[in-house]
Scaffold this active site. Sequence first.
Site, PDB file in Angstrom:
ATOM      1  N   MET A  30      15.172  34.008   7.167  1.00  0.00           N
ATOM      2  CA  MET A  30      15.938  35.259   7.092  1.00  0.00           C
ATOM      3  C   MET A  30      15.181  36.256   6.215  1.00  0.00           C
ATOM      4  O   MET A  30      15.778  37.174   5.648  1.00  0.00           O
ATOM      5  CB  MET A  30      17.335  34.987   6.538  1.00  0.00           C
ATOM      6  CG  MET A  30      18.144  34.084   7.479  1.00  0.00           C
ATOM      7  SD  MET A  30      19.919  34.286   7.310  1.00  0.00           S
ATOM      8  CE  MET A  30      20.164  33.921   5.601  1.00  0.00           C
ATOM      9  N   LEU A  33      10.827  36.265   1.807  1.00  0.00           N
ATOM     10  CA  LEU A  33       9.998  35.053   1.783  1.00  0.00           C
ATOM     11  C   LEU A  33       9.469  34.766   0.383  1.00  0.00           C
ATOM     12  O   LEU A  33       9.111  35.672  -0.372  1.00  0.00           O
ATOM     13  CB  LEU A  33       8.819  35.207   2.762  1.00  0.00           C
ATOM     14  CG  LEU A  33       9.186  35.475   4.228  1.00  0.00           C
ATOM     15  CD1 LEU A  33       7.928  35.461   5.099  1.00  0.00           C
ATOM     16  CD2 LEU A  33      10.196  34.461   4.754  1.00  0.00           C
ATOM     17  N   HIS A  37       8.992  29.246   1.596  1.00  0.00           N
ATOM     18  CA  HIS A  37       8.663  29.619   2.982  1.00  0.00           C
ATOM     19  C   HIS A  37       7.158  29.495   3.217  1.00  0.00           C
ATOM     20  O   HIS A  37       6.720  29.061   4.280  1.00  0.00           O
ATOM     21  CB  HIS A  37       9.087  31.069   3.264  1.00  0.00           C
ATOM     22  CG  HIS A  37      10.555  31.324   3.155  1.00  0.00           C
ATOM     23  ND1 HIS A  37      11.114  32.072   2.144  1.00  0.00           N
ATOM     24  CD2 HIS A  37      11.590  30.930   3.943  1.00  0.00           C
ATOM     25  CE1 HIS A  37      12.428  32.142   2.307  1.00  0.00           C
ATOM     26  NE2 HIS A  37      12.746  31.443   3.379  1.00  0.00           N
ATOM     27  N   GLN A  61      25.976  33.804  10.605  1.00  0.00           N
ATOM     28  CA  GLN A  61      26.141  32.711   9.655  1.00  0.00           C
ATOM     29  C   GLN A  61      26.714  33.143   8.311  1.00  0.00           C
ATOM     30  O   GLN A  61      26.777  32.362   7.373  1.00  0.00           O
ATOM     31  CB  GLN A  61      24.819  31.957   9.473  1.00  0.00           C
ATOM     32  CG  GLN A  61      23.714  32.702   8.750  1.00  0.00           C
ATOM     33  CD  GLN A  61      22.391  31.945   8.829  1.00  0.00           C
ATOM     34  OE1 GLN A  61      21.749  31.890   9.876  1.00  0.00           O
ATOM     35  NE2 GLN A  61      21.979  31.334   7.723  1.00  0.00           N
ATOM     36  N   GLY A 148      13.135  23.778   5.526  1.00  0.00           N
ATOM     37  CA  GLY A 148      13.064  23.224   4.172  1.00  0.00           C
ATOM     38  C   GLY A 148      14.162  22.203   3.928  1.00  0.00           C
ATOM     39  O   GLY A 148      15.294  22.371   4.383  1.00  0.00           O
ATOM     40  N   ASP A 151      17.772  23.146   2.209  1.00  0.00           N
ATOM     41  CA  ASP A 151      19.011  23.276   2.987  1.00  0.00           C
ATOM     42  C   ASP A 151      19.160  21.992   3.802  1.00  0.00           C
ATOM     43  O   ASP A 151      18.968  21.975   5.020  1.00  0.00           O
ATOM     44  CB  ASP A 151      18.939  24.516   3.890  1.00  0.00           C
ATOM     45  CG  ASP A 151      18.874  25.794   3.071  1.00  0.00           C
ATOM     46  OD1 ASP A 151      19.805  26.049   2.302  1.00  0.00           O
ATOM     47  OD2 ASP A 151      17.866  26.505   3.168  1.00  0.00           O
ATOM     48  N   GLN A 154      21.666  21.725   6.685  1.00  0.00           N
ATOM     49  CA  GLN A 154      21.157  22.543   7.800  1.00  0.00           C
ATOM     50  C   GLN A 154      20.060  21.795   8.566  1.00  0.00           C
ATOM     51  O   GLN A 154      20.022  21.803   9.803  1.00  0.00           O
ATOM     52  CB  GLN A 154      20.610  23.862   7.261  1.00  0.00           C
ATOM     53  CG  GLN A 154      19.812  24.671   8.276  1.00  0.00           C
ATOM     54  CD  GLN A 154      19.409  26.034   7.762  1.00  0.00           C
ATOM     55  OE1 GLN A 154      20.218  26.951   7.761  1.00  0.00           O
ATOM     56  NE2 GLN A 154      18.163  26.192   7.312  1.00  0.00           N
ATOM     57  N   SER A 186      14.806  29.892  -3.846  1.00  0.00           N
ATOM     58  CA  SER A 186      15.809  30.388  -2.899  1.00  0.00           C
ATOM     59  C   SER A 186      15.743  31.908  -2.935  1.00  0.00           C
ATOM     60  O   SER A 186      15.548  32.494  -4.007  1.00  0.00           O
ATOM     61  CB  SER A 186      17.202  29.927  -3.339  1.00  0.00           C
ATOM     62  OG  SER A 186      18.197  30.714  -2.705  1.00  0.00           O
TER      63      SER A 186
END
Length: 272
Positions: A30, A33, A37, A61, A148, A151, A154, A186
Amino acid sequence: MRVLDRIDAVRKELDTARSRGQTVGLVPTMGALHAGHRSLIERSAAECDVTVVTVFVNPLQFGPSEDLASYPRDLAEDVALAAEAGADLVFAPPADEMFPAGPPPTTVTVAGLTEGLEGATRPGHFAGVATVVAKLFAIAGPCRAYFGEKDYQQLLVVRRLAADLSFPVDVVGCPTVREPDGLALSSRNAYLSADERRAATVLYRALQAGAEGGSMAEVVAAEPLARLDYAAVCDPETLAPLDGVLAHPARLLIAAWIGRTRLIDNLGVEPA
Ligand code: PAF
């Protein structure tokens, strides 16, 4: 490195790559970065011929009281980091390219895995994630996709949807990247004040205490700027709650508010 914002253009580019026999790696993000990432992009660039990074703040989301409007956005910085890390293509579509008529009537839900933990606090969140990830898989047709472990729930949800919907993609989980004091990287760390940033190490401290058989909740309770959402000891595959940590492989998962910012983290534990 190319930056594209239209689905057709991405398809065309990647069809050409595949027709030359090249493998495609996908790193869905999203934006905002950071080094976490970067590690996903570098891994994809090392393992695949063509690496596509998607930058899309997915409205599906976010709950109505969440931070969709204020979520950090800086495409120029994201493009620079993606290029440096070895990406070949950034796909950064506007919301109306992905969802021209607003939230789509067709959605993907992964039952079971999504009901507890993040799913309990953020109803609808994983349907939003699963729907956009399925769409990105359909657009990019990657043979590998990189997510990653930060999460963790997820990651399991995406693995399940790829298996259940027969997407021919290997979902690769990559280790959490941490600051030297243990805080997991994060995009939401950017919201923290200096005092909150210091307090935010409580998540990792709690996980470490949990891994030693201690109480994660007690560690969080001792930090005045933190408020626990959940701290759980779970089966690493199903996320079913486990009674004790140390007899089985387990995943410790935690979510806490640090001021107005909600952070999550997790840790794998093997029996001694
Ligand atoms: O982890 C994220 O950044 C998002 O949930 C994802 C996987 C890019 C879907 O929007």
